[in-house]
Design a protein around this motif. Structure first.
Motif: not given
Length: 207
Positions: A54-64
């Motif tokens: 996920g390095k190039f996808m989003t700046r923060e973790k997503l939740t379920l």
């Protein structure tokens, strides 16, 4: 590949036509595309929150919960086809990929949400081939584009290897300030270009 490049008219941007198109998904030598399901959310979150994948996808973790909400909003969009590529024999998920921001009048769509499981990297060309045949033969699109972060060297090199052309470069357009390269593949160029990289399509084997 169980499809050919015919002269199918472009699909219309309705949920009814989306349902119809999703009834005729393609199979490759090793993989099959199917529409994403709610129960895929945990796997997608695991991929997206992985520090490497996920390095190039989003700046923060997503939740379920966020992914499940995104899935429900996706179901209401006729201009978005969201897939899981899975191995034909084991049905193990190999990747997520989408055709988003579809403009049926312009016959144009965008590759999106690509995350490839580490165990399926050898099958990336087959994943793209399935998506491109769906875009050109099933939906009747003329152009497929992909927006790639300039610092994402492997993604840039892969698109170039498949014959994608650079359409434009947008300075500092990524969320982290990096440049965005828009790659382009046309329906007319695809069959010829595929001949050059068809050796990347592996014979049937289990992943």
């Amino acid at each position: 590949m169980t499809a050919h490049m015919g002269s199918k008219p472009p699909s219309s941007g309705t949920l009814a036509s989306k349902t119809e198109n999703l009834e005729r998904l393609l199979e490759g030598n090793n993989l099959v595309l199917r529409e994403v399901r709610l129960e895929d959310s945990a796997q997608i979150i695991a991929w997206r929150n992985d520090p490497v994948l996920g390095k190039f996808m989003t700046r923060e973790k997503l939740t379920l919960t966020q992914q499940e909400e995104f899935f429900r909003s996706y179901q209401a969009r006729a201009d978005d086809y969201y897939f899981i590529a899975e191995f034909k024999r084991s049905r193990k998920p190999a990747a997520s990929i989408a055709l988003a921001n579809l403009d049926f009048a312009a016959k144009r769509g965008e590759v999106a949400r690509l995350i490839v499981d580490p165990g399926a990297r050898l099958f990336l060309a087959e994943i793209f081939d399935l998506l491109l045949v769906f875009a050109f033969a099933q939906l009747g699109l003329s152009v497929v584009v992909a927006n790639v972060q300039s610092k994402n060297g492997p993604a840039k090199n892969f698109h170039i290897r498949l014959g994608f052309q650079i359409e434009k470069i947008s300075p500092k357009a990524w969320w982290n300030g990096d440049d965005v390269i828009t790659f382009r593949m046309s329906r007319e160029d695809y069959p010829r270009l595929k001949q050059a990289w068809s050796a990347l399509l592996l014979d049937a084997r289990e992943g």
